[in-house]
Design an enzyme around this catalytic site. Sequence first.
Site, PDB file in Angstrom:
ATOM      1  N   ASP A  37       0.838  -1.198   0.000  1.00 46.30           N
ATOM      2  CA  ASP A  37       0.000   0.000   0.000  1.00 46.30           C
ATOM      3  C   ASP A  37       0.879   1.255   0.000  1.00 46.30           C
ATOM      4  O   ASP A  37       1.766   1.400   0.860  1.00 46.30           O
ATOM      5  CB  ASP A  37      -0.877  -0.020   1.252  1.00 46.30           C
ATOM      6  CG  ASP A  37      -2.123   0.827   1.127  1.00 46.30           C
ATOM      7  OD1 ASP A  37      -2.124   1.761   0.317  1.00 46.30           O
ATOM      8  OD2 ASP A  37      -3.108   0.553   1.835  1.00 46.30           O
ATOM      9  N   ASP A  38       0.644   2.149  -0.958  1.00 47.22           N
ATOM     10  CA  ASP A  38       1.339   3.445  -1.019  1.00 47.22           C
ATOM     11  C   ASP A  38       2.858   3.310  -1.125  1.00 47.22           C
ATOM     12  O   ASP A  38       3.601   4.187  -0.672  1.00 47.22           O
ATOM     13  CB  ASP A  38       1.007   4.298   0.215  1.00 47.22           C
ATOM     14  CG  ASP A  38      -0.421   4.828   0.207  1.00 47.22           C
ATOM     15  OD1 ASP A  38      -1.160   4.526  -0.743  1.00 47.22           O
ATOM     16  OD2 ASP A  38      -0.799   5.528   1.164  1.00 47.22           O
ATOM     17  N   CYS A  77      -6.762   3.792  -3.510  1.00 45.32           N
ATOM     18  CA  CYS A  77      -6.950   2.454  -2.939  1.00 45.32           C
ATOM     19  C   CYS A  77      -8.055   1.598  -3.554  1.00 45.32           C
ATOM     20  O   CYS A  77      -7.781   0.566  -4.166  1.00 45.32           O
ATOM     21  CB  CYS A  77      -7.207   2.581  -1.441  1.00 45.32           C
ATOM     22  SG  CYS A  77      -5.866   3.397  -0.539  1.00 45.32           S
ATOM     23  N   ARG A  81      -7.654  -1.743  -6.229  1.00 50.14           N
ATOM     24  CA  ARG A  81      -7.931  -3.102  -5.776  1.00 50.14           C
ATOM     25  C   ARG A  81      -9.069  -3.744  -6.569  1.00 50.14           C
ATOM     26  O   ARG A  81      -9.029  -4.944  -6.893  1.00 50.14           O
ATOM     27  CB  ARG A  81      -8.257  -3.076  -4.276  1.00 50.14           C
ATOM     28  CG  ARG A  81      -7.049  -2.751  -3.440  1.00 50.14           C
ATOM     29  CD  ARG A  81      -7.373  -2.089  -2.094  1.00 50.14           C
ATOM     30  NE  ARG A  81      -6.186  -1.343  -1.688  1.00 50.14           N
ATOM     31  CZ  ARG A  81      -5.179  -1.885  -1.011  1.00 50.14           C
ATOM     32  NH1 ARG A  81      -5.241  -3.146  -0.616  1.00 50.14           N
ATOM     33  NH2 ARG A  81      -4.122  -1.168  -0.716  1.00 50.14           N
ATOM     34  N   LYS A 130      -5.900  -5.705   4.016  1.00 55.14           N
ATOM     35  CA  LYS A 130      -6.851  -4.633   3.716  1.00 55.14           C
ATOM     36  C   LYS A 130      -7.777  -5.031   2.570  1.00 55.14           C
ATOM     37  O   LYS A 130      -7.320  -5.519   1.531  1.00 55.14           O
ATOM     38  CB  LYS A 130      -6.058  -3.369   3.352  1.00 55.14           C
ATOM     39  CG  LYS A 130      -6.875  -2.213   2.808  1.00 55.14           C
ATOM     40  CD  LYS A 130      -5.959  -1.032   2.546  1.00 55.14           C
ATOM     41  CE  LYS A 130      -6.631   0.066   1.749  1.00 55.14           C
ATOM     42  NZ  LYS A 130      -5.741   1.210   1.523  1.00 55.14           N
ATOM     43  N   HIS A 132     -11.195  -2.942   1.527  1.00 63.52           N
ATOM     44  CA  HIS A 132     -11.565  -1.622   0.980  1.00 63.52           C
ATOM     45  C   HIS A 132     -12.394  -1.709  -0.300  1.00 63.52           C
ATOM     46  O   HIS A 132     -12.319  -0.837  -1.167  1.00 63.52           O
ATOM     47  CB  HIS A 132     -10.319  -0.756   0.746  1.00 63.52           C
ATOM     48  CG  HIS A 132     -10.597   0.702   1.016  1.00 63.52           C
ATOM     49  ND1 HIS A 132      -9.620   1.665   1.053  1.00 63.52           N
ATOM     50  CD2 HIS A 132     -11.765   1.355   1.263  1.00 63.52           C
ATOM     51  CE1 HIS A 132     -10.163   2.854   1.307  1.00 63.52           C
ATOM     52  NE2 HIS A 132     -11.468   2.684   1.436  1.00 63.52           N
ATOM     53  N   SER A 155      -8.659   1.133   4.941  1.00 67.00           N
ATOM     54  CA  SER A 155      -7.298   1.577   5.255  1.00 67.00           C
ATOM     55  C   SER A 155      -7.062   1.648   6.765  1.00 67.00           C
ATOM     56  O   SER A 155      -7.986   1.882   7.545  1.00 67.00           O
ATOM     57  CB  SER A 155      -7.025   2.945   4.630  1.00 67.00           C
ATOM     58  OG  SER A 155      -7.050   2.866   3.223  1.00 67.00           O
ATOM     59  N   HIS A 244       1.175   2.307   4.065  1.00 63.59           N
ATOM     60  CA  HIS A 244       0.163   3.317   4.349  1.00 63.59           C
ATOM     61  C   HIS A 244       0.320   3.814   5.786  1.00 63.59           C
ATOM     62  O   HIS A 244       0.569   3.021   6.693  1.00 63.59           O
ATOM     63  CB  HIS A 244      -1.226   2.699   4.144  1.00 63.59           C
ATOM     64  CG  HIS A 244      -2.339   3.678   3.965  1.00 63.59           C
ATOM     65  ND1 HIS A 244      -2.763   4.510   4.985  1.00 63.59           N
ATOM     66  CD2 HIS A 244      -3.132   3.948   2.894  1.00 63.59           C
ATOM     67  CE1 HIS A 244      -3.770   5.247   4.530  1.00 63.59           C
ATOM     68  NE2 HIS A 244      -4.010   4.936   3.273  1.00 63.59           N
ATOM     69  N   ASP A 293      -0.086  -0.829  -4.886  1.00 62.54           N
ATOM     70  CA  ASP A 293      -1.453  -0.450  -5.282  1.00 62.54           C
ATOM     71  C   ASP A 293      -1.507   0.936  -5.897  1.00 62.54           C
ATOM     72  O   ASP A 293      -2.436   1.267  -6.631  1.00 62.54           O
ATOM     73  CB  ASP A 293      -2.414  -0.544  -4.096  1.00 62.54           C
ATOM     74  CG  ASP A 293      -2.251   0.600  -3.089  1.00 62.54           C
ATOM     75  OD1 ASP A 293      -1.130   1.114  -2.929  1.00 62.54           O
ATOM     76  OD2 ASP A 293      -3.254   0.962  -2.446  1.00 62.54           O
ATOM     77  N   ASN A 294      -0.522   1.776  -5.595  1.00 61.60           N
ATOM     78  CA  ASN A 294      -0.385   3.118  -6.194  1.00 61.60           C
ATOM     79  C   ASN A 294       0.900   3.711  -5.651  1.00 61.60           C
ATOM     80  O   ASN A 294       1.590   3.090  -4.841  1.00 61.60           O
ATOM     81  CB  ASN A 294      -1.587   4.026  -5.892  1.00 61.60           C
ATOM     82  CG  ASN A 294      -2.022   4.060  -4.445  1.00 61.60           C
ATOM     83  OD1 ASN A 294      -3.125   3.639  -4.099  1.00 61.60           O
ATOM     84  ND2 ASN A 294      -1.150   4.548  -3.562  1.00 61.60           N
ATOM     85  N   LYS A 324       0.669   9.743  -5.579  1.00 58.97           N
ATOM     86  CA  LYS A 324      -0.641   9.150  -5.335  1.00 58.97           C
ATOM     87  C   LYS A 324      -1.778  10.118  -5.660  1.00 58.97           C
ATOM     88  O   LYS A 324      -1.665  11.309  -5.417  1.00 58.97           O
ATOM     89  CB  LYS A 324      -0.725   8.725  -3.859  1.00 58.97           C
ATOM     90  CG  LYS A 324      -2.057   8.132  -3.431  1.00 58.97           C
ATOM     91  CD  LYS A 324      -2.035   7.731  -1.967  1.00 58.97           C
ATOM     92  CE  LYS A 324      -3.392   7.212  -1.522  1.00 58.97           C
ATOM     93  NZ  LYS A 324      -3.379   6.728  -0.113  1.00 58.97           N
TER      94      LYS A 324
END
Length: 536
Positions: A37-38, A77, A81, A130, A132, A155, A244, A293-294, A324
């Site tokens: 994540d991130d 996010c 996904r 996660k 989401h 998140s 994240h 994811d980004n 992001k």
Amino acid sequence: MRTLSPQEVLVLAVALAGLLAPQAAHGQPNFIVILADDVGWGDLGANWAETKETPRLDELAAEGMRFVDFHSAASTCSPSRASLLTGRLGARNGVTHNFAVTSVGGLPLNETTLAEVLREAGYSTGAIGKWHLGHHGHHHPSFRGFDYYFGIPYSNDMGCTDTPGYNLPPCPSCPRHGAAARVTRKDCYTEVALPLFENVTIIQQPVNLSSLAARYAEEASRFIQRASDSGRPFFLYLALAHMHVPLEVPLPHTSERGIYGAALSEMDALVGRIKQVADSYGKGKTLLWFAGDNGPWAQKCELAGRVGPFVGAWQRQRGGSSAKQTSWEGGHRVPALAYWPGHIPAKRTSHALLSTLDIFPTLVALAGAVLPPNRRFDGLDVSPVLFGWSDVGHKVLLHPNSGAAGKDGGIETLRLAQYKAFYTTGGAEACDGSIGPAEHHQPPLIFNLEHDIQEQEPLDVTSREYQAVLPAISRAYAQALEDIATDNVSVADYSKDPAVTPCCNVQHVACRCQMPGTHASLLDRHTERRAARGCL
């Protein structure tokens, strides 16, 4: 027609056996998809020499394939996904922006997930981490094809905890007493604690973030063991809380990059453990695919990752972040690795234009399953790239708006070969608080990424190069929009209702449901189950 020699026949037979082996009955490969994540493209040492905290990921790259032109399907996010699990952009699957704690809906129920396809093909399926993509009713992962779920529904900053970790701005711990004790702070969730689910049951609220990474590793290992013991192939979707915010790190830490570096080291160790466990049940039986994811959440300053060379200089000169939530390279170009001993060649770097969209059709093909009918897919079966037979990916790749500018989910940026065209630009909030205003471009800004990876200077509209590539870009853009408009498109329900907020004890402030005064890590799993109930 020329007759093949015996040697040529043997070579052809071996090649065909290698191609068909993953799809053979009772020989289906296991799949582990790890989504960070991130995380920034430059947060991988194999990508960026300044990064020293990822020795196990770097080892994974050395033993498998590293993708240097790999992209998340969106720069935030939920859409990212949803696209990974459907092989379809948000413009098709309906998920165009993030779901909330109070969201009634989620990934539309008429969309088919990768887990559903693989379970139908005989796989044991698990999701850890996660989600989401909706937590209420049948949007919960237990109803979206996963036999087992362990994780948080959104998140890790979307609820208070007793271990708030490191964030900018810092957020307070969950209140323990009445409303008078509650503190309201901008960008902080203080009313409801972050829940931890096992299947449909909340087993801890608030979750203990300090031990979450270890618990994810433990549950992933157990899932792999159970599936391996059953004799069925498995699909594990492991969606990490790293990187994240809030970041939780064991103290003391020794990383030169401070808190972020220490958290990155913890993520690296977690991935290394999962690889080791998978290999222990038969090296070469499991395809492990790691991706982000980004891009990094730049407004978090020193708690954000590195974009590497993808700085989006044109945008940064005008204000705002180019990571992001944006469609600049720093927002969607992510680190990605694939490891499958005996199938994916080691020490290989792929320059193919690929995406998280490709994971769905590729795994479906390798499992010997078929894609769901009556819909179009944005992803490709890229197994020829994985096997080292080709280094050709997408001819055209679309980058949706992800919050910084334009209508959420709208397609206003696309890639054609080395060229990238922007019909809309904008910057997300940067560390300094600046936000780049949305600008619309007709004709589009076009960058040649082969010569300008920093996206600093768009081509001069009067230049020969611009005039030569513009017609092809315009055709590709028009065809893409037409293809989406004529597809079976879903619409997500983004309505909100406080009553659907996950809460294991509505009588207690912040929905607390663990024993008062007891640290979560001291509770055994059976005690947690007795103390909690699920609220879907």
